[in-house]
Design a protein around this motif. Structure first.
Motif, PDB file in Angstrom:
ATOM      1  N   ALA A  96       0.837  -1.198   0.000  1.00 40.44           N
ATOM      2  CA  ALA A  96       0.000   0.000   0.000  1.00 40.44           C
ATOM      3  C   ALA A  96       0.875   1.253   0.000  1.00 40.44           C
ATOM      4  N   MET A  97       0.453   2.258  -0.767  1.00 39.79           N
ATOM      5  CA  MET A  97       1.195   3.501  -0.861  1.00 39.79           C
ATOM      6  C   MET A  97       0.254   4.625  -1.284  1.00 39.79           C
ATOM      7  N   LEU A 112      -3.741   0.394  -2.819  1.00 37.77           N
ATOM      8  CA  LEU A 112      -3.570  -0.725  -1.901  1.00 37.77           C
ATOM      9  C   LEU A 112      -2.683  -1.804  -2.510  1.00 37.77           C
ATOM     10  N   THR A 113      -2.766  -1.972  -3.830  1.00 33.86           N
ATOM     11  CA  THR A 113      -1.876  -2.858  -4.573  1.00 33.86           C
ATOM     12  C   THR A 113      -1.436  -2.121  -5.826  1.00 33.86           C
ATOM     13  N   ASN A 114      -0.307  -2.557  -6.405  1.00 33.15           N
ATOM     14  CA  ASN A 114       0.120  -1.966  -7.671  1.00 33.15           C
ATOM     15  C   ASN A 114       0.059  -3.033  -8.747  1.00 33.15           C
ATOM     16  N   ASP A 115       0.869  -2.928  -9.792  1.00 35.20           N
ATOM     17  CA  ASP A 115       0.752  -3.858 -10.916  1.00 35.20           C
ATOM     18  C   ASP A 115       1.642  -5.089 -10.765  1.00 35.20           C
ATOM     19  N   THR A 116       1.956  -5.478  -9.514  1.00 36.23           N
ATOM     20  CA  THR A 116       2.665  -6.728  -9.257  1.00 36.23           C
ATOM     21  C   THR A 116       1.817  -7.589  -8.330  1.00 36.23           C
ATOM     22  N   ILE A 117       2.255  -8.835  -8.122  1.00 38.97           N
ATOM     23  CA  ILE A 117       1.509  -9.750  -7.253  1.00 38.97           C
ATOM     24  C   ILE A 117       1.743  -9.333  -5.800  1.00 38.97           C
ATOM     25  N   ASN A 118       0.698  -8.896  -5.092  1.00 37.06           N
ATOM     26  CA  ASN A 118       0.933  -8.367  -3.758  1.00 37.06           C
ATOM     27  C   ASN A 118      -0.322  -8.265  -2.912  1.00 37.06           C
ATOM     28  N   LEU A 119      -0.121  -7.687  -1.713  1.00 34.24           N
ATOM     29  CA  LEU A 119      -1.170  -7.498  -0.715  1.00 34.24           C
ATOM     30  C   LEU A 119      -0.909  -6.176  -0.019  1.00 34.24           C
ATOM     31  N   GLY A 120      -1.963  -5.452   0.349  1.00 32.38           N
ATOM     32  CA  GLY A 120      -1.772  -4.178   1.024  1.00 32.38           C
ATOM     33  C   GLY A 120      -2.916  -3.845   1.969  1.00 32.38           C
ATOM     34  N   HIS A 121      -2.583  -3.102   3.047  1.00 35.54           N
ATOM     35  CA  HIS A 121      -3.575  -2.614   4.010  1.00 35.54           C
ATOM     36  C   HIS A 121      -3.370  -1.124   4.242  1.00 35.54           C
ATOM     37  N   ALA A 122      -4.453  -0.429   4.554  1.00 36.95           N
ATOM     38  CA  ALA A 122      -4.390   0.979   4.964  1.00 36.95           C
ATOM     39  C   ALA A 122      -5.357   1.161   6.131  1.00 36.95           C
ATOM     40  N   PHE A 123      -4.852   1.683   7.268  1.00 38.15           N
ATOM     41  CA  PHE A 123      -5.648   1.842   8.479  1.00 38.15           C
ATOM     42  C   PHE A 123      -5.767   3.320   8.848  1.00 38.15           C
ATOM     43  N   TYR A 124      -6.927   3.692   9.391  1.00 34.92           N
ATOM     44  CA  TYR A 124      -6.975   4.935  10.145  1.00 34.92           C
ATOM     45  C   TYR A 124      -6.065   4.719  11.350  1.00 34.92           C
ATOM     46  N   PRO A 125      -5.147   5.632  11.646  1.00 38.14           N
ATOM     47  CA  PRO A 125      -4.029   5.308  12.557  1.00 38.14           C
ATOM     48  C   PRO A 125      -4.415   5.025  13.996  1.00 38.14           C
ATOM     49  N   THR A 126      -5.496   5.575  14.480  1.00 36.46           N
ATOM     50  CA  THR A 126      -5.864   5.392  15.889  1.00 36.46           C
ATOM     51  C   THR A 126      -7.145   4.583  16.004  1.00 36.46           C
ATOM     52  N   PRO A 127      -7.295   3.791  17.074  1.00 37.86           N
ATOM     53  CA  PRO A 127      -8.516   2.992  17.231  1.00 37.86           C
ATOM     54  C   PRO A 127      -9.706   3.886  17.574  1.00 37.86           C
ATOM     55  N   ILE A 147     -10.366   0.790  11.792  1.00 39.96           N
ATOM     56  CA  ILE A 147     -11.053   0.750  10.504  1.00 39.96           C
ATOM     57  C   ILE A 147     -10.025   0.941   9.391  1.00 39.96           C
ATOM     58  N   GLY A 148     -10.307   0.379   8.217  1.00 42.36           N
ATOM     59  CA  GLY A 148      -9.362   0.527   7.117  1.00 42.36           C
ATOM     60  C   GLY A 148      -9.772  -0.259   5.896  1.00 42.36           C
ATOM     61  N   PHE A 149      -8.803  -0.433   4.981  1.00 36.28           N
ATOM     62  CA  PHE A 149      -9.031  -1.132   3.723  1.00 36.28           C
ATOM     63  C   PHE A 149      -7.981  -2.224   3.544  1.00 36.28           C
ATOM     64  N   ALA A 150      -8.371  -3.278   2.825  1.00 40.03           N
ATOM     65  CA  ALA A 150      -7.450  -4.362   2.465  1.00 40.03           C
ATOM     66  C   ALA A 150      -7.703  -4.750   1.021  1.00 40.03           C
ATOM     67  N   HIS A 172      -5.688  -1.729  -6.974  1.00 39.28           N
ATOM     68  CA  HIS A 172      -6.882  -1.410  -6.200  1.00 39.28           C
ATOM     69  C   HIS A 172      -6.698  -0.019  -5.585  1.00 39.28           C
ATOM     70  N   CYS A 173      -7.542   0.932  -5.980  1.00 36.75           N
ATOM     71  CA  CYS A 173      -7.365   2.336  -5.605  1.00 36.75           C
ATOM     72  C   CYS A 173      -8.507   2.828  -4.713  1.00 36.75           C
ATOM     73  N   VAL A 174      -8.169   3.716  -3.783  1.00 34.94           N
ATOM     74  CA  VAL A 174      -9.167   4.471  -3.017  1.00 34.94           C
ATOM     75  C   VAL A 174      -8.910   5.949  -3.286  1.00 34.94           C
ATOM     76  N   LEU A 175      -9.939   6.664  -3.765  1.00 30.47           N
ATOM     77  CA  LEU A 175      -9.780   8.070  -4.133  1.00 30.47           C
ATOM     78  C   LEU A 175     -10.182   9.019  -3.028  1.00 30.47           C
ATOM     79  N   GLY A 176     -11.186   8.635  -2.233  1.00 28.41           N
ATOM     80  CA  GLY A 176     -11.666   9.474  -1.143  1.00 28.41           C
ATOM     81  C   GLY A 176     -12.365   8.621  -0.111  1.00 28.41           C
TER      82      GLY A 176
END
Length: 519
Positions: A48-49, A58-73, A243-246, A256-260
């Motif tokens: 993820a980047m 969350l992923t780019n054009d290679t075989i991979n896995l990614g997560h993005a979290f809101y930083p605090t619970p 909370i977040g995305f995978a 896999h993109c998140v815009l907003g």
């Protein structure tokens, strides 16, 4: 005035960020709104980047896995055993695949008790694994956007939205689309269309009702939800939760993109202004330059001077990559690879790319020049043309098989006296090399062996029971059990080698082997 300016000066950076992020907090409410993610404090892992344009990939054009979290619970209930309060969220997303019409595995919004999701598998969308799927101890809620049909999860198809509770076996799922507010008709959407869409999800703490909506980006939130299910999340979620995305992708390069993203407790999620969202990246070749269109006629005179040389070079190159094509192969066009692409993918079938030698030819490792997909190419010699149409029909039919425990047969290529079969490349080789290592010591523990045996069983069960036509493998042995990057077992060949052997032995008499692959 100077004193007032000095007092306000520390607040100026916050005022500048207001167009990007709006958030409020209190004892009973909390909200945020992100139009893009430049400068946003997120916890990222895997691949993820955030791009310079503010796009969360969350992923780019290679075989991979990614997560993005809101930083605090987040405190969803206010106390360890309290009732989960109402919450609402919305996010804009897009799924971009290098290959038209096919993608893997999907993405999800989730609520979980921890940010440590390192022990998760790709086919489980980066949320769970085979050991904990379905366990109440997961304390997880998710909205999945699934682009792969997995038999083990009872998926309805490879293009659906689902509500998940502690499991990838969805509580409720429906094909991707939305209901028109005016006519009430259902409009289908395709997750891997490359177009941006928007998801809304609401949980009512009093009625314990979960509603999920989806529509193309720029459309208003539909009145009728796509999914609606009663479920008391107070029995599921822990206090506090993240909370977040995978997202994960298997052998198919997918972004896999998140815009907003917006979220709110005890109220509707703030509306996302689509005009403020970052642009999606472009996949494939750039459009033809206008300058080139203008200058091309001017260059015609120069082209005429060198046309003789160009023709000679072209003919030499064409002879080098010459293929055998017949009229009946038009029906199998999408499953045919060009010899030129396979030649460059394997660096001219160099010995350094040789993976092994079988009974009917050699197998080479390669990387397709355009998509960068890693492949394995089997070169098989043949002399007769009789029955080749029937055999290619068998190859294309088997190529439609899709299961996580089968080696995908992507297609074929024909040259005079030669047939090339193209498979997905399995980075960990065959089971044979692990069972019969040179030093005589086992390289697999019992847990890994059991996992591989289960994979072989799942693959055979799919061939024998689940596909539309029964396929008999007939040649299950360690050398035909291949291991992918996560040591998942994948069955190869499906009896194609034996079918080809029979055709060679009988001069490719299609009628004698028409039933060799099916029962």
């Amino acid at each position: 005035k100077e004193h007032i300016f000095l007092l306000l000066r520390p607040a100026i950076p916050l005022l500048v960020l207001l167009p990007l992020v709006a958030s409020t907090t209190s004892n009973d409410s909390f909200s945020f709104l992100y139009h893009g993610f430049s400068g946003v404090n997120l916890t990222l892992d895997g691949n993820a980047m955030v791009t310079p344009d503010g796009l969360l990939e969350l992923t780019n054009d290679t075989i991979n896995l990614g997560h993005a979290f809101y930083p605090t619970p987040l405190s969803l209930s206010g106390s360890p055993n309290g009732t989960v309060r109402s919450f609402s969220l919305s996010f804009a997303f897009a799924i971009l695949s290098v290959h038209d019409g096919i993608s893997a595995d999907g993405m999800a919004f989730f609520v979980a008790p921890t940010k440590n999701l390192s022990n998760t598998w790709a086919q489980y969308m980066g949320l769970l694994n085979s050991g904990n799927n379905g366990n109440a101890s997961n304390h997880m809620f998710a909205v999945e956007l699934d682009t792969t049909q997995n038999e083990e999860f009872q998926d309805m198809d490879n293009n659906h939205v689902g509500i998940d509770i502690n499991s990838l076996n969805s509580l409720q799922a429906y094909r991707t689309g939305y209901y028109d507010d005016g006519s009430g008709s259902f409009n289908n959407l395709t997750l891997i269309s490359g177009k941006a869409m928007q998801v809304w999800a609401d949980y009512d703490g009093e009625s314990t009702q979960i509603n999920v909506f989806l529509a193309p980006l720029g459309f208003a939130k539909p009145v009728r939800p796509l999914l609606s299910s009663p479920y008391n999340l107070s029995t599921v979620l822990r206090e506090p939760s993240y909370i977040g995305f995978a997202a994960t992708t298997g052998a198919i390069s997918t972004i896999h993109c998140v815009l907003g993203w917006s979220f709110a407790m005890n109220g509707p999620a703030p509306a996302i202004d689509t005009s403020k969202l970052p642009k999606l990246p472009r996949l494939g070749p750039e459009p033809r330059s206008k300058v080139l269109e203008i200058t091309l006629p001017i260059a015609t005179a120069t082209f005429v001077l060198v046309v003789g040389t160009v023709i000679i070079l072209f003919l030499r190159k064409r002879f080098r990559y010459r293929e055998l094509r017949e009229d009946w192969e038009v029906d199998f066009g999408p499953h045919r690879f060009s010899f030129k692409d396979l030649f460059h993918a394997t660096e001219g079938f160099k010995e350094k790319n040789l993976l092994g030698v079988g009974g009917f030819g050699k197998v080479y490792k390669g990387t397709l020049p355009k998509s960068k997909l890693k492949i394995a190419v089997k070169r098989v010699s043949h002399e007769s043309r009789q029955g080749m149409k029937e055999f290619i029909a068998e190859v294309v039919s088997i190529g439609r098989l899709r299961h996580r425990n089968l080696v995908p047969l992507l297609g074929y290529c024909r040259r005079k006296g030669e047939l090339l079969l193209v498979y997905d490349y399995m980075s960990n080789g065959s089971l044979n090399q692990y069972l019969y290592s040179e030093d005589g010591k086992p390289s697999l523990n019992w847990e890994e062996r059991l996992h591989i045996i289960k994979g072989v069983a799942f693959g055979l069960f799919y061939l024998h029971e689940k596909w539309e036509k029964v396929v008999i493998h007939r040649d299950v042995k360690p050398s035909n059990v291949l291991l992918d990057s996560e040591m998942n077992a994948r069955l190869g060949d499906f009896g194609l080698s034996r079918a080809l052997a029979q055709r060679i032995a009988h001069g490719y008499r299609g009628s004698e082997t028409a039933g060799s692959l099916r029962r």
